[in-house]
Design an enzyme around this catalytic site. Structure first.
Site, PDB file in Angstrom:
ATOM      1  N   HIS A 222      -7.234   5.981   7.642  1.00 28.54           N
ATOM      2  CA  HIS A 222      -6.004   6.356   8.337  1.00 28.54           C
ATOM      3  C   HIS A 222      -5.411   7.650   7.784  1.00 28.54           C
ATOM      4  CE1 HIS A 222      -3.471   3.568   5.471  1.00 28.54           C
ATOM      5  NE2 HIS A 222      -4.200   4.441   4.820  1.00 28.54           N
ATOM      6  N   ASN A 223      -4.874   8.443   8.708  1.00 26.64           N
ATOM      7  CA  ASN A 223      -4.196   9.699   8.395  1.00 26.64           C
ATOM      8  C   ASN A 223      -5.106  10.769   7.807  1.00 26.64           C
ATOM      9  OD1 ASN A 223      -1.733   7.474   7.749  1.00 26.64           O
ATOM     10  ND2 ASN A 223      -1.247   9.177   9.115  1.00 26.64           N
TER      11      ASN A 223
END
Length: 317
Positions: A222-223
């Protein structure tokens, strides 16, 4: 299959320069080792000069400095490997599955599909997903809600885009899940290999910029941000919030720690663990060579003692 083409016709389409007979007919591409008498091959590595002398190919693609190595008809190009890729596409046009949405696919009524999009059998497209023109999703691709795919994106079978990232916090000996409320944004001309996974962001989006190529079984946490025109080989794991620059390459089975930055034009060798930011372009390698097991254990033990030996040497000095 298209063709045949003469060398002159190939150069008129793709550029480069013919040395030798421009009327030499070519029907297909081949390797230096196995090319037939109606095929064209390439030389991009000087280590293969001996193979060039023995090839049965009708013609060869090579760099200007290697032009004197053969009297075969040849196409002279600055980047023989990339030129060969273009020639191969000429004889073997890239194929995709039929356009439209397969009857077995499930597409949310709030999803927006561009012109010429192909959704294969068993795909699931979630709410508010946007897929740009001429993109192709092969069978059993899952795109979770609120993800964006650009134009001409190719997603191979079994890919999952937008599943929850690994966001958890510890409290009183238990794990508390952090809602993953970001999305995934994928730029134009991205290709994602089979069974790869790209997690949605915790707060902001996970971003794959234009022209990125991901091989099979790549995990993007994520991210993460991957800069334009970078390429990631198979079985690479990229932990959350890693920021990878443009025009980077990451070799197979490399591991990238989270919350680090890798600048543009960095090349990570296969099997390398990157545990800190890389702020200077270049090639980075960090794996311990294999050996017979007992020898490897002895060498590893000696390596662990180097710090103590160094400290002892300073004291003795």
């Amino acid at each position: 299959m298209p063709g045949p083409f003469t060398l002159g016709q190939i150069v008129s389409r793709l550029g480069g320069r013919v040395a030798g007979d421009p009327q030499t007919p070519i029907r297909q591409v081949g390797s230096l080792d196995r090319a037939a008498a109606d095929q064209i091959t390439f030389l991009s590595n000087s280590k293969n000069k001996a193979k060039l002398a023995q090839t049965r190919a009708a013609a060869v693609i090579l760099a200007p400095e290697n032009e004197p190595l053969t009297r075969l008809p040849r196409i002279v190009a600055e980047n023989p490997y990339a030129y060969f890729a273009r020639v191969s596409q000429l004889f073997n046009p890239l194929t995709t599955q039929a356009g439209g949405v397969h009857a077995s696919a499930v597409v949310s009524p709030t999803a927006k599909l561009g012109k010429g999009v192909s959704i294969g059998p068993g795909c699931v497209i979630g709410d508010d997903v946007v897929i740009g023109d001429d993109s192709c999703l092969y069978p059993r691709v899952v795109v979770y809600p609120k993800c964006f795919l650009g134009k001409r994106v190719v997603v191979h079978a079994g890919v999952v885009i937008g599943a929850d990232g690994f966001g958890i916090a510890r409290e009183d000996g238990r794990w508390v899940k952090i809602p993953q409320i970001g999305g995934v944004r994928i730029g134009d001309d991205v290709e994602i290999g089979a069974n790869s996974t790209i997690d949605r962001g915790a707060l902001d989006d996970t971003v794959i910029e234009e022209g990125v190529k991901l091989d099979n079984q790549v995990q993007v946490g994520h991210n993460v941000r991957i800069g334009a025109h970078s390429a990631v080989a198979g079985c690479v794991g990229i932990a959350g919030s890693a920021d990878i620059g443009r025009h980077c390459t990451i070799g197979g089975a490399a591991m990238i720690h989270g919350h680090i930055r890798i600048v543009d034009h960095v090349h990570v060798s296969a099997g390398t663990l990157i545990s800190r930011s890389l702020l200077k372009p270049g090639t980075y390698t960090g794996f311990y060579p294999f050996d017979e097991h007992e020898a490897w254990k002895r060498n590893a033990a000696q390596l662990r003692r180097l710090g103590k030996l160094k400290s002892k040497g300073k004291k003795d000095g």
